[in-house]
Design a protein around this motif. Structure first.
Motif, PDB file in Angstrom:
ATOM      1  N   THR A 479      39.171  49.724  43.034  1.00 16.13           N
ATOM      2  CA  THR A 479      39.686  48.365  42.809  1.00 16.13           C
ATOM      3  C   THR A 479      41.154  48.403  42.392  1.00 16.13           C
ATOM      4  O   THR A 479      42.000  47.724  42.988  1.00 16.13           O
ATOM      5  CB  THR A 479      38.864  47.669  41.699  1.00 16.13           C
ATOM      6  OG1 THR A 479      37.502  47.868  41.980  1.00 16.13           O
ATOM      7  CG2 THR A 479      39.188  46.208  41.598  1.00 16.13           C
ATOM      8  N   LEU A 480      41.412  49.227  41.366  1.00 11.41           N
ATOM      9  CA  LEU A 480      42.772  49.244  40.833  1.00 11.41           C
ATOM     10  C   LEU A 480      43.761  49.806  41.845  1.00 11.41           C
ATOM     11  O   LEU A 480      44.884  49.313  41.962  1.00 11.41           O
ATOM     12  CB  LEU A 480      42.816  50.064  39.531  1.00 11.41           C
ATOM     13  CG  LEU A 480      41.993  49.484  38.372  1.00 11.41           C
ATOM     14  CD1 LEU A 480      42.047  50.388  37.164  1.00 11.41           C
ATOM     15  CD2 LEU A 480      42.480  48.090  37.996  1.00 11.41           C
ATOM     16  N   VAL A 483      44.538  47.131  44.415  1.00 13.88           N
ATOM     17  CA  VAL A 483      45.508  46.140  43.921  1.00 13.88           C
ATOM     18  C   VAL A 483      46.914  46.733  43.923  1.00 13.88           C
ATOM     19  O   VAL A 483      47.878  46.096  44.349  1.00 13.88           O
ATOM     20  CB  VAL A 483      45.135  45.663  42.485  1.00 13.88           C
ATOM     21  CG1 VAL A 483      46.180  44.697  41.955  1.00 13.88           C
ATOM     22  CG2 VAL A 483      43.777  45.010  42.476  1.00 13.88           C
ATOM     23  N   LYS A 484      46.991  47.978  43.485  1.00 13.10           N
ATOM     24  CA  LYS A 484      48.315  48.640  43.433  1.00 13.10           C
ATOM     25  C   LYS A 484      48.885  48.760  44.844  1.00 13.10           C
ATOM     26  O   LYS A 484      50.083  48.604  45.081  1.00 13.10           O
ATOM     27  CB  LYS A 484      48.154  50.020  42.790  1.00 13.10           C
ATOM     28  CG  LYS A 484      49.447  50.660  42.367  1.00 13.10           C
ATOM     29  CD  LYS A 484      49.869  51.756  43.281  1.00 13.10           C
ATOM     30  CE  LYS A 484      51.296  52.130  43.009  1.00 13.10           C
ATOM     31  NZ  LYS A 484      51.833  53.046  43.982  1.00 13.10           N
ATOM     32  N   GLU A 485      47.981  49.036  45.797  1.00 15.51           N
ATOM     33  CA  GLU A 485      48.446  49.256  47.158  1.00 15.51           C
ATOM     34  C   GLU A 485      48.802  47.965  47.902  1.00 15.51           C
ATOM     35  O   GLU A 485      49.234  48.008  49.046  1.00 15.51           O
ATOM     36  CB  GLU A 485      47.410  50.073  47.935  1.00 15.51           C
ATOM     37  CG  GLU A 485      47.485  51.541  47.541  1.00 15.51           C
ATOM     38  CD  GLU A 485      46.387  52.381  48.147  1.00 15.51           C
ATOM     39  OE1 GLU A 485      45.512  51.807  48.817  1.00 15.51           O
ATOM     40  OE2 GLU A 485      46.409  53.595  47.930  1.00 15.51           O
ATOM     41  N   TYR A 489      53.426  42.835  48.243  1.00 18.45           N
ATOM     42  CA  TYR A 489      52.772  41.520  48.161  1.00 18.45           C
ATOM     43  C   TYR A 489      52.479  41.139  46.715  1.00 18.45           C
ATOM     44  O   TYR A 489      52.311  39.976  46.380  1.00 18.45           O
ATOM     45  CB  TYR A 489      51.481  41.507  48.989  1.00 18.45           C
ATOM     46  CG  TYR A 489      51.758  41.711  50.458  1.00 18.45           C
ATOM     47  CD1 TYR A 489      52.402  40.718  51.201  1.00 18.45           C
ATOM     48  CD2 TYR A 489      51.406  42.895  51.110  1.00 18.45           C
ATOM     49  CE1 TYR A 489      52.685  40.906  52.546  1.00 18.45           C
ATOM     50  CE2 TYR A 489      51.675  43.087  52.452  1.00 18.45           C
ATOM     51  CZ  TYR A 489      52.320  42.097  53.171  1.00 18.45           C
ATOM     52  OH  TYR A 489      52.601  42.277  54.477  1.00 18.45           O
ATOM     53  N   ASN A 490      52.368  42.170  45.873  1.00 20.95           N
ATOM     54  CA  ASN A 490      52.138  41.901  44.451  1.00 20.95           C
ATOM     55  C   ASN A 490      53.287  41.098  43.841  1.00 20.95           C
ATOM     56  O   ASN A 490      53.083  40.364  42.874  1.00 20.95           O
ATOM     57  CB  ASN A 490      51.977  43.212  43.695  1.00 20.95           C
ATOM     58  CG  ASN A 490      50.536  43.680  43.674  1.00 20.95           C
ATOM     59  OD1 ASN A 490      49.622  42.870  43.542  1.00 20.95           O
ATOM     60  ND2 ASN A 490      50.325  44.964  43.832  1.00 20.95           N
ATOM     61  N   TYR A 491      54.459  41.271  44.409  1.00 27.01           N
ATOM     62  CA  TYR A 491      55.620  40.562  43.848  1.00 27.01           C
ATOM     63  C   TYR A 491      55.535  39.048  44.087  1.00 27.01           C
ATOM     64  O   TYR A 491      56.236  38.282  43.449  1.00 27.01           O
ATOM     65  CB  TYR A 491      56.920  41.131  44.402  1.00 27.01           C
ATOM     66  CG  TYR A 491      57.169  42.524  43.879  1.00 27.01           C
ATOM     67  CD1 TYR A 491      57.665  42.711  42.594  1.00 27.01           C
ATOM     68  CD2 TYR A 491      56.861  43.639  44.634  1.00 27.01           C
ATOM     69  CE1 TYR A 491      57.849  43.986  42.078  1.00 27.01           C
ATOM     70  CE2 TYR A 491      57.043  44.922  44.143  1.00 27.01           C
ATOM     71  CZ  TYR A 491      57.545  45.088  42.859  1.00 27.01           C
ATOM     72  OH  TYR A 491      57.720  46.350  42.355  1.00 27.01           O
ATOM     73  N   LEU A 492      54.647  38.644  45.012  1.00 24.46           N
ATOM     74  CA  LEU A 492      54.410  37.202  45.223  1.00 24.46           C
ATOM     75  C   LEU A 492      53.897  36.543  43.945  1.00 24.46           C
ATOM     76  O   LEU A 492      54.046  35.344  43.752  1.00 24.46           O
ATOM     77  CB  LEU A 492      53.382  37.001  46.343  1.00 24.46           C
ATOM     78  CG  LEU A 492      53.899  37.206  47.769  1.00 24.46           C
ATOM     79  CD1 LEU A 492      52.745  37.117  48.744  1.00 24.46           C
ATOM     80  CD2 LEU A 492      54.937  36.130  48.108  1.00 24.46           C
ATOM     81  N   LEU A 493      53.296  37.400  43.104  1.00 23.28           N
ATOM     82  CA  LEU A 493      52.770  36.928  41.827  1.00 23.28           C
ATOM     83  C   LEU A 493      53.846  36.188  41.031  1.00 23.28           C
ATOM     84  O   LEU A 493      53.598  35.103  40.495  1.00 23.28           O
ATOM     85  CB  LEU A 493      52.280  38.157  41.055  1.00 23.28           C
ATOM     86  CG  LEU A 493      51.934  37.988  39.594  1.00 23.28           C
ATOM     87  CD1 LEU A 493      50.683  37.167  39.461  1.00 23.28           C
ATOM     88  CD2 LEU A 493      51.728  39.348  38.963  1.00 23.28           C
ATOM     89  N   PHE A 494      55.029  36.795  41.023  1.00 18.59           N
ATOM     90  CA  PHE A 494      56.113  36.174  40.266  1.00 18.59           C
ATOM     91  C   PHE A 494      56.518  34.834  40.891  1.00 18.59           C
ATOM     92  O   PHE A 494      56.859  33.894  40.203  1.00 18.59           O
ATOM     93  CB  PHE A 494      57.320  37.125  40.205  1.00 18.59           C
ATOM     94  CG  PHE A 494      57.002  38.397  39.484  1.00 18.59           C
ATOM     95  CD1 PHE A 494      56.738  38.388  38.122  1.00 18.59           C
ATOM     96  CD2 PHE A 494      56.940  39.608  40.159  1.00 18.59           C
ATOM     97  CE1 PHE A 494      56.427  39.548  37.444  1.00 18.59           C
ATOM     98  CE2 PHE A 494      56.626  40.768  39.495  1.00 18.59           C
ATOM     99  CZ  PHE A 494      56.361  40.744  38.132  1.00 18.59           C
ATOM    100  N   VAL A 496      54.503  32.869  42.522  1.00 19.07           N
ATOM    101  CA  VAL A 496      53.439  31.903  42.197  1.00 19.07           C
ATOM    102  C   VAL A 496      53.624  31.377  40.777  1.00 19.07           C
ATOM    103  O   VAL A 496      53.618  30.162  40.552  1.00 19.07           O
ATOM    104  CB  VAL A 496      52.050  32.586  42.361  1.00 19.07           C
ATOM    105  CG1 VAL A 496      50.939  31.693  41.843  1.00 19.07           C
ATOM    106  CG2 VAL A 496      51.808  32.926  43.819  1.00 19.07           C
ATOM    107  N   ILE A 497      53.819  32.315  39.843  1.00 22.25           N
ATOM    108  CA  ILE A 497      53.981  31.892  38.441  1.00 22.25           C
ATOM    109  C   ILE A 497      55.228  31.016  38.305  1.00 22.25           C
ATOM    110  O   ILE A 497      55.213  29.958  37.668  1.00 22.25           O
ATOM    111  CB  ILE A 497      54.085  33.121  37.506  1.00 22.25           C
ATOM    112  CG1 ILE A 497      52.767  33.881  37.497  1.00 22.25           C
ATOM    113  CG2 ILE A 497      54.460  32.711  36.085  1.00 22.25           C
ATOM    114  CD1 ILE A 497      52.796  35.216  36.780  1.00 22.25           C
TER     115      ILE A 497
END
Lengths: 617, 245
Positions: A479-480, A483-485, A489-494, A496-497
């Motif tokens: 799982t982890l 998410v890391k991989e 796309y993880n930067y989309l988080l910023f 969104v926030i």
């Protein structure tokens, strides 16, 4: 015109100097006929007027063990000319008997490559030495360099012993002569007799009352039967027979390694004397100043064996004074099967290399002891060589219980007191807990002494690594990692926030809109699901209350149109519809459930609601 | 529909073809290992490593086992360490790594650190920690949006909790990162000489035993500047005397 002539002369002088700009590269060994494992001292010397001297590239020498013993560099300015003298020193220890060749070294000096000549070394086994070979050892071997692109001034001839060359006795006393030579050497050992491994201080001095061209080259004496460490180099001035001399002193600590007579060979200095202006010109115009040499006589030292009286099994081989032994463990409490590191540090004044091993450690069958590893550190204190030697021993307890690592006893010979002295470390208590469960599971089983079953005991014979693994990844890791991989796309988080915060900041009413929207939808839902006419009024009342932010009574609902600033038509519609609903409260139950009328009222209410919502918004 | 079925069948067929090939290679390496042909096993595991963009801890572990059996302890140690960095909770990896380190008077857990604290600190790999941080970030974003929409009290509490978790995991990650990114190496030469400068002309200050794990601080040509943490000593060593982790 004289000015032009001077310029021309200077140009000529510089061009002359540049033509004769010389680089000398040569390699020298102290002997060419050696016993296996005997040490050969190899020196690669570079003299150049270029300061750009790179490290030499060593040839492949599979027949020798090689140790670098450092380098020395001298830079001097003589008559405005820079001269650099670098010596790279190596110790070679032959590995096999027979003829071996030291292949050429290469070195880059001022963007030019120089290569030395090969040197043949004959290696014999102990006891194979013969007279002819000894002759080979008489003179130090010397190999000139072959310069590919530069001229080489070859000085590989043993310098003539001219009137200025004087051999001196092996005492520190300066020869008592009416007139001392301009250059001479002395060698002095502080002891004529010494015990095995006892420090002997050798002081070699080179005196000069005149200047030299370049730097004098010092050749260390052969020191057969000794191991040695350089202590320091001193220099200063001394007035002898009314003449002021400059001297350089080399102080070396020697340790005899075999009982019997040991010889310190002749130390030598090569130099080019400079007597005045004319000789300086001689350097450029067919020199009359030739390289010269001074050397010392060999010194014999008697190495005495250590006395047997008072020597015990705890004798470590150490000779010196103020020895101490300290032990420590990395953990005082551990589980059976765990690893314990026992550190033993021996310190003192003396040659640490003579301490080979620790006294044997016996902890009984409850422990497994692995071979020790050691490292030593040398230190010079007040001219005496000393330091520390550290041993690390791995100990694995096999059973649980309270144990202790006994004190180590170290005996050494103190030559000052002419007696053996013994020092000891502290005893170390050790608590071993029963083996951990996971260790027991993994087929390694330890039993505490107290709880050991009678009869056959399971005993650990050896340890090994665990077997191969299959590619199994835990759900947590999966799982982890997934998410890391997601990577970028993880930067989309910023984003969104950021967007969420921005919207809520810019449109503060947005939240109220959602809330308002929720009220409208709830009212619609309630009205749509109305079972009787009487269900419509409370839903409408709740909606209007929420819109005005206050609870409305039945009588005050009619005023809502005014409060909400509704249009006249909507206001009229609301009031008339509300009156209708009020009237229906008193209607018979059948009328209230009349589906046709109910549907019409619901529709009317919904339209009204929509209209109010539109206008209020 | 028929087209979709066709594509699906083709996909399953290709997958069925590739899968046995992949597993066959692994079993080949395992087979070689079981037969005592450790060189062949090491070569096969090495090939697998070269052919994958995401090497697993198990692959490094198996390769290390093969190297260990071949007597190439520095290479084994380097690969056990890589495996442990990827999966620090794995008992087999931990055992083999500490086993080989202990044989060379080294310990994975520093003597001044309690084992439980060490285990907690290294419970997750750095990849997992980063994943956890992102996951908490997404959770935070989701809860934040819900709070903005609903103003629910429970959600607000969850948001505060998530923020605290992000802070803690962030600090954990920040402290851990240097441990996982600092370049390490295993000395692969018996009594490798450590000099005071990057060249043969500098004197030898100390020697480091084979299989000793050192930190690399700098590189210059054929030389690496190393730090020996146990001795708190620095020096320069030939690159060829090191097996970088």
């Amino acid at each position: 015109m004289p000015f032009k002539k001077i310029i021309l002369f200077i140009c000529f002088l510089f061009s002359y100097i540049s033509v004769f700009a010389q680089t000398q590269v040569y390699v020298r060994v102290d002997k060419t006929y050696v016993e296996v494992k005997e040490e050969i001292s190899l020196t690669l010397s570079v003299s150049s007027d270029s300061t750009d001297i790179k490290s030499p590239t060593m040839p492949s020498l599979p027949n020798f063990n090689i140790y670098s013993s450092g380098q020395s560099r001298n830079v001097s300015m003589i008559n405005g000319k820079v001269s650099v003298n670098v010596r790279f020193n190596y110790i070679l220890s032959p590995r096999f008997a027979g003829k071996s060749t030291i292949a050429p070294f290469t070195i880059e000096v001022g963007n030019k490559i120089y290569k030395t000549e090969p040197i043949d070394i004959e290696v014999y086994r102990a006891g194979q030495s013969n007279a002819s070979s000894n002759n080979a050892n008489q003179n130090s071997a010397y190999a000139g360099a072959v310069a590919y692109k530069d001229k080489i001034k070859n000085t590989n001839k043993k310098a003539n012993t001219s009137s200025t060359n004087t051999k001196q006795t092996n005492t520190a006393n300066i020869p008592q002569r009416q007139q001392l030579p301009a250059f001479f050497m002395t060698a002095h050992a502080d002891k004529k007799e010494a015990y095995l491994n006892e420090q002997i201080d050798l002081r070699i001095r080179f005196y000069q009352s005149q200047s030299t061209f370049g730097n004098p080259q010092y050749d260390r004496p052969k020191m057969e039967g000794f191991i040695f460490e350089d202590i320091k180099t001193n220099q200063g001035y001394e007035t002898l027979a009314g003449v002021k001399y400059h001297y350089i002193e080399f102080v070396t600590a020697l340790f005899g390694i075999l009982p019997g007579k040991a010889t310190i060979g002749a130390a030598k200095v090569d130099y080019v004397p400079s007597n005045g202006v004319m000789e300086a010109f001689d350097m450029f115009f067919s020199s009359s100043s030739k390289p010269k040499t001074v050397d010392t006589d060999p010194i014999d030292i008697i190495i005495k064996p250590l006395p047997q009286e008072g020597k015990t099994s705890a004798f470590s081989g150490a000779v010196g004074s103020n020895f101490k032994i300290e032990t420590s463990v990395d953990k005082p409490t551990l589980f059976a099967g765990d690893t314990l590191v026992l550190k033993t540090v021996i310190s003192g004044v003396g040659n640490m290399r003579s301490i080979d091993a620790l006294p044997p450690l016996d902890l009984g069958p409850s422990f497994r002891i692995y071979d020790s590893t050691s490292s030593s550190n040398s230190k010079i204190t007040e001219g005496k060589l000393g330091g520390t030697k550290e041993f690390q021993t791995i100990i694995v307890p096999r059973t649980s219980g309270n144990f202790s690592i006994p004190a180590f006893k170290l005996q050494y010979f103190n030559p000052e007191k002419n007696a053996y002295e013994t020092v000891s470390s502290q005893e170390i208590p050790l608590k071993v807990l029963p083996a951990k469960e996971d260790q027991q599971e993994n087929s390694v089983q330890f039993f505490s002494q107290e709880n050991a079953p009678q009869g056959k005991r399971v005993e650990k014979i050896s340890s090994d690594i665990y077997y191969l693994k299959n590619e199994g990844i835990s759900p947590l890791t999966k799982t982890l990692t997934a998410v890391k991989e997601l990577g970028k796309y993880n930067y989309l988080l910023f984003v969104v926030i950021g967007l969420a915060l921005l919207i809520s900041f810019l449109k503060k009413g947005e939240i109220e809109f959602f809330s308002s929207q929720k009220t409208y939808l709830r009212a619609r839902r309630k009205i749509s699901k109305a079972q009787t006419m009487n269900d419509i009024a409370p839903a409408l009342q709740e909606y209007l209350s929420a819109k005005q932010g206050q609870a409305l009574g039945i009588t005050t609902v009619a005023q809502s149109a005014k409060n909400l600033k509704l249009e006249l038509s909507t206001s009229t519609l609301l009031n008339s519809f509300w009156q209708e609903l009020e009237m229906l409260k008193y209607a018979p139950a059948d009328t209230l459930k009349n589906t046709v009328a109910l549907k019409q009222s619901v529709q009317k209410a919904l339209n009204l609601l929509k209209q109010i919502e539109k206008e209020v918004k | 529909m028929a087209k979709l079925l066709k594509k699906l069948t083709l996909l399953i067929f290709v997958f069925a073809l590739i899968c046995p090939l992949l597993f066959a290679q692994e079993s080949e390496a395992q087979k070689a290992y079981n037969q005592g042909d450790y060189l062949q096993a090491a070569q096969l595991y090495q090939e697998q490593l070269q052919n994958t963009s995401k090497p697993s801890a198990a692959l490094y572990y198996n390769l290390a086992n093969s190297y260990y059996k071949l007597g190439l302890t520095p290479k084994a140690l380097a690969n056990y360490y890589r495996a442990w960095r990827l999966n620090p909770r794995d008992k087999d990896i931990r055992h083999n790594l500490t086993f080989v380190m202990a044989q060379n008077v080294q310990s994975l857990i520093p003597s001044d650190v309690p084992e439980s604290a060490f285990n907690l600190f290294f419970y997750l790999s750095i990849i997992e920690l980063e994943g956890l941080l992102w996951l908490l970030g997404w959770l935070f974003a989701l809860v934040l949006i819900l709070v903005l929409i609903t103003s629910n009290k429970k959600l607000r509490q969850i948001l505060i909790l998530t923020t605290i978790c992000i802070g803690l995991v962030g600090v954990w990650y920040w402290v851990r990162l240097p441990f996982d990114t600092k370049p390490l190496a295993v000395v692969n030469k018996t009594k490798a000489e450590v000099r005071s400068g990057p060249g043969e002309n500098f004197p030898v200050n100390l020697s480091v035993p084979r299989n000793h794990i050192v930190e690399i601080e700098d590189r210059k040509g054929q030389w690496s500047q190393i730090l020996i943490p146990s001795e708190n000593t620095q020096g320069w060593i030939l690159k060829e005397d090191l097996e970088e982790i």
